[in-house]
Design an enzyme around this catalytic site. Structure first.
Site, PDB file in Angstrom:
ATOM      1  N   HIS A 171       0.804  -1.222   0.000  1.00  0.00           N
ATOM      2  CA  HIS A 171       0.000   0.000   0.000  1.00  0.00           C
ATOM      3  C   HIS A 171       0.837   1.272   0.000  1.00  0.00           C
ATOM      4  O   HIS A 171       0.286   2.372   0.085  1.00  0.00           O
ATOM      5  CB  HIS A 171      -0.942  -0.003   1.205  1.00  0.00           C
ATOM      6  CG  HIS A 171      -2.010  -1.045   1.106  1.00  0.00           C
ATOM      7  ND1 HIS A 171      -3.244  -0.803   0.547  1.00  0.00           N
ATOM      8  CD2 HIS A 171      -2.012  -2.353   1.467  1.00  0.00           C
ATOM      9  CE1 HIS A 171      -3.971  -1.903   0.585  1.00  0.00           C
ATOM     10  NE2 HIS A 171      -3.245  -2.862   1.131  1.00  0.00           N
ATOM     11  N   ASP A 380       3.486   9.393  -2.071  1.00  0.00           N
ATOM     12  CA  ASP A 380       2.366   8.670  -1.479  1.00  0.00           C
ATOM     13  C   ASP A 380       2.011   7.480  -2.349  1.00  0.00           C
ATOM     14  O   ASP A 380       1.995   7.588  -3.583  1.00  0.00           O
ATOM     15  CB  ASP A 380       1.143   9.583  -1.353  1.00  0.00           C
ATOM     16  CG  ASP A 380       0.337   9.302  -0.089  1.00  0.00           C
ATOM     17  OD1 ASP A 380       0.503   8.200   0.477  1.00  0.00           O
ATOM     18  OD2 ASP A 380      -0.434  10.165   0.331  1.00  0.00           O
TER      19      ASP A 380
END
Length: 733
Positions: A171, A380
């Site tokens: 993730h 991110d």
């Protein structure tokens, strides 16, 4: 079929108060998103009818209370706890995960620590997760492991339970090789091998997937084909799955009583002001200071907007025990004070700052009330805040300013995409967003909303599961060709009962392992003895069918009493006789081909050219694997074009490219031996593309074995040359 979701944290967090355990929902995109998917089971899945979530519950539970606690977790949230002591958590989570992997994978090498004790604890905790899983694992369970805290777990499970279906999803970003190699050699090799224990590896973006595949190539060696890797004689696939959100849940929540009540409060506070929203965890990867600098520059350059706009900055506490975070918190506090002091007045505060965790209703109310969302992380993995903001814009208005460094930017191209390191770009984007006509806002947002609605969290999870099942099916297809003990016993029985036997054996990769320098792959005395025993077996012809030149084969096997085939069929030598060619051959083409190969070799350090009598070979096993892959493709193109009118073949092999006379093949050489006697037992074993000609030429009754897992004409596979030697040994018993 049951799905076991494994993550560092469970979807519920436990607290102990007055001797009793209390539970509340965990925060975070993973817990929220996956919970939405799991609620749809089994209605949305034909294969999966139940699930269990395994992870850390948020506190240490004394051994005497663990069973009672476990039963409560199972009853409340289908959760199964992994118990970690505070000391273990400090080294594993606060240590290796947050001080090594997190900064490194987000490109902050200057924050990356490399403490051996943290690495050792990371390995130990992954083993503890594995032990917990093995206690509850059933044969048909599907294991789905999540995120960087558990990168060793896939391989640990694989070693204990080879048949289990395992998926892994990362993730956060996967860093490029130049950054990943910051880790010590043994660490990086172990982490990649750990991940490759999974059947399917998922990443948010194509860039992360390619970075992973490149690291595997550079560090472990295996090349990939459309994301498929053959590793440890298994098929592993890496692919891209951009994580979505529960779009409908956010979209519909806007009209809930709780959200409407929260929104009324906001309208009172922000009358006649344009609201710019910034919501993030406290983390150096989020670019909070850069964001504040951009907002300050915007106020400085756009005086008419003073007292007409407010930045609502919500900072969620995170990793409060890490020094970098404490220092960053002080810097942010000071910078906010600076901006408010410089531009603020008694009737206007430029920045409204909250340092706390927001529950669902206040957060959705902020999303729905804010005119602009400022989402500008320096790096991110995905960033679900951007998607949540868009889902809550029910009337289509609002402007998303999004960092190009967030994985979400590859899906949300209609947002105002900026470089988060540039305060000028942030300032310009703020001005453009605040002045954007409503019609343009709606046009942009409706396109993005349609995309997010279609590819939501449930679609993301189903796509991953579908690809996982497809990969496992492919793996099982290969596995069905594995020569299991029962088939080996059958082969041995037929060998022993046959009247005339023919064994056709490749050498490199089949009887011995590959060596960086071909001349060093000398047969051991044990191998020579085994071959001698096989050739001495009554009515048995043993043939080494190799690409090696005839002089080296004669040197190695001159006293073994076996037949030899050199240069993939160019030369044949019967037991203790002279070499002969199958057909007339030419070598006048060699000088030009050698020139091309040597030029390629000069451009790739570690590669070299081998010249044989009727073939030439470019070897690149010792070269840089990534550059070698590129040079190989270039060379193949050049050779195919150059040899179009020449009677030669261009044959790629295992870390080689060979050019040889057309019409030569191991299959042609094999037919020379097959035609001599009515053999009632034929066995051929090879590991390379050049052996496919051999397999293809065999009679239907023959046994053919390809070493390693791959598509092949061979009827069976064996994992490595070690199993080949064991099989041959069994023939002599």
């Amino acid at each position: 079929m049951r799905l076991l979701v494994v993550s560092n944290r469970l979807p519920i967090t436990a607290q102990e108060k007055d001797g009793e355990f209390r539970f509340h929902k965990s925060v975070g995109g993973l817990a929220t998103g996956l919970s939405s998917f799991l609620k749809t089971l089994p209605a949305q899945s034909n294969e999966i009818n139940d699930y269990l979530w395994i992870g850390w519950p948020g506190l240490w539970v004394e051994p005497a209370q663990q069973e009672n606690f476990r039963q409560q977790m199972l009853a409340k949230a289908k959760s199964y706890p992994v118990f970690l002591t505070d000391e273990s958590l400090d080294k594993f989570y606060h240590g290796f995960c947050n001080k090594t992997l997190w900064p490194l994978f987000h490109f902050f090498t200057n924050y990356t620590g490399l403490e051996q004790k943290h690495w050792e604890e990371y390995k130990r905790v992954n083993q503890q997760y594995c032990k917990t899983l093995l206690d509850i694992l059933k044969p048909d369970d599907i294991v789905w492991i999540h995120d960087y805290q558990l990168m060793l777990l896939p391989q640990l499970i694989r070693k204990a339970r080879p048949e289990i279906t395992i998926g892994f999803f990362l993730h956060i970003p996967f860093p490029p090789f130049e950054i990943f190699r910051f880790l010590p050699i043994q660490w990086r090799q172990t982490l990649l091998s750990g991940l490759l224990g999974a059947d399917l590896l998922g990443f948010h973006t194509h860039d992360y997937t390619q970075a992973f595949l490149r690291c595997v190539l550079r560090i472990l060696g295996p090349e990939h084909n459309m994301g498929q890797i053959i590793f440890d004689n298994r098929v592993v696939k890496a692919d891209t799955f951009p994580m979505g959100i529960d779009f409908e849940a956010f979209h519909n929540a806007v009209s809930s009583v709780e959200v409407l009540a929260e929104e009324e409060k906001l309208k009172t506070s922000f009358q006649n002001l344009k609201v710019v929203l910034s919501v993030d965890r406290l983390d150096y990867t989020k670019g909070i200071l850069n964001r504040l600098q951009g907002y300050e520059l915007f106020l400085e350059k756009n005086q008419p907007w003073l007292k007409k706009v407010v930045l609502v900055l919500v900072l969620v506490p995170s990793r409060v025990r890490v020094d970098h975070y404490q220092k960053m918190k002080r810097q942010i506090d000071e910078y906010i004070g600076k901006i408010n002091g410089r531009f603020g007045s008694l009737d206007w505060t430029p920045i409204i700052y909250q340092y706390r965790t927001l529950t669902s209703s206040p957060l959705i109310a902020l999303y729905h009330s804010s005119d602009v969302a400022l989402v500008t992380p320096l790096r991110d993995g995905m960033n679900l805040i951007a998607k949540e903001y868009l889902a809550c814009r029910t009337d289509g208005t609002g402007v998303l300013i999004l960092s190009e460094m967030a994985g979400a930017s590859q899906e949300l191209g209609e947002a105002l995409i900026i470089n988060p390191n540039s305060k000028e770009e942030i300032a310009e984007a703020l001005k453009a967003a605040l002045e954007m006509p409503a019609s343009e806002q709606i046009h942009r947002n409706r396109v993005m909303q349609a995309r997010l609605k279609q590819y939501n969290i449930i679609r993301w999870a189903h796509d991953f599961m579908h690809e996982l099942f497809e990969t496992k099916t492919l793996e099982k297809k290969f596995r069905t060709k594995l020569m299991v003990p029962a088939l080996q016993q059958e082969l041995v029985k037929k060998f022993q009962g046959a009247k005339h036997r023919l064994l056709l054996l490749d050498y490199d990769g089949t009887l011995v392992s590959f060596n960086p320098s071909p001349e060093l792959a000398i047969p051991s005395e044990t191998l020579l003895t085994l071959l001698q025993r096989l050739s001495d077996h009554p009515s048995t012809d043993l043939v080494i069918v190799s690409g090696r030149n005839k002089s080296i084969l004669q040197k190695w096997f001159q006293n073994a009493g076996i037949h030899l085939v050199a240069e993939h069929g160019a030369w044949i030598r019967n037991q203790n006789t002279d070499w002969k060619t199958i057909k007339p051959l030419r070598d006048d083409w060699k000088p030009q081909i050698l020139s091309i190969l040597r030029t390629c070799s000069d451009r790739l350090p570690g590669s070299f050219v081998e010249e044989k009598e009727y073939s030439v070979v470019w070897h690149y096993r010792k070269a840089d694997p990534e550059l070698a892959s590129l040079r190989k493709k270039e060379l193949m193109d050049d050779l195919v074009n150059f040899t179009a009118t020449i009677e030669v073949q261009v044959v790629p092999g295992n870390k080689i490219v060979e050019v040889r006379n057309a019409g030569l093949s191991k299959g042609l050489a094999a037919m020379e031996f097959i035609s001599r006697h009515p053999f009632d037992f034929v066995l051929a074993i090879g590991d390379d593309q050049t052996d496919e000609d051999l397999f293809h030429a065999l009679p239907e009754s023959a046994y053919s074995i390809r070493v390693g897992i791959s598509n092949s004409f061979a009827k069976f596979n064996l994992p490595s040359h070690h199993e080949v030697l064991q099989l041959l040994e069994s023939l002599t018993c």
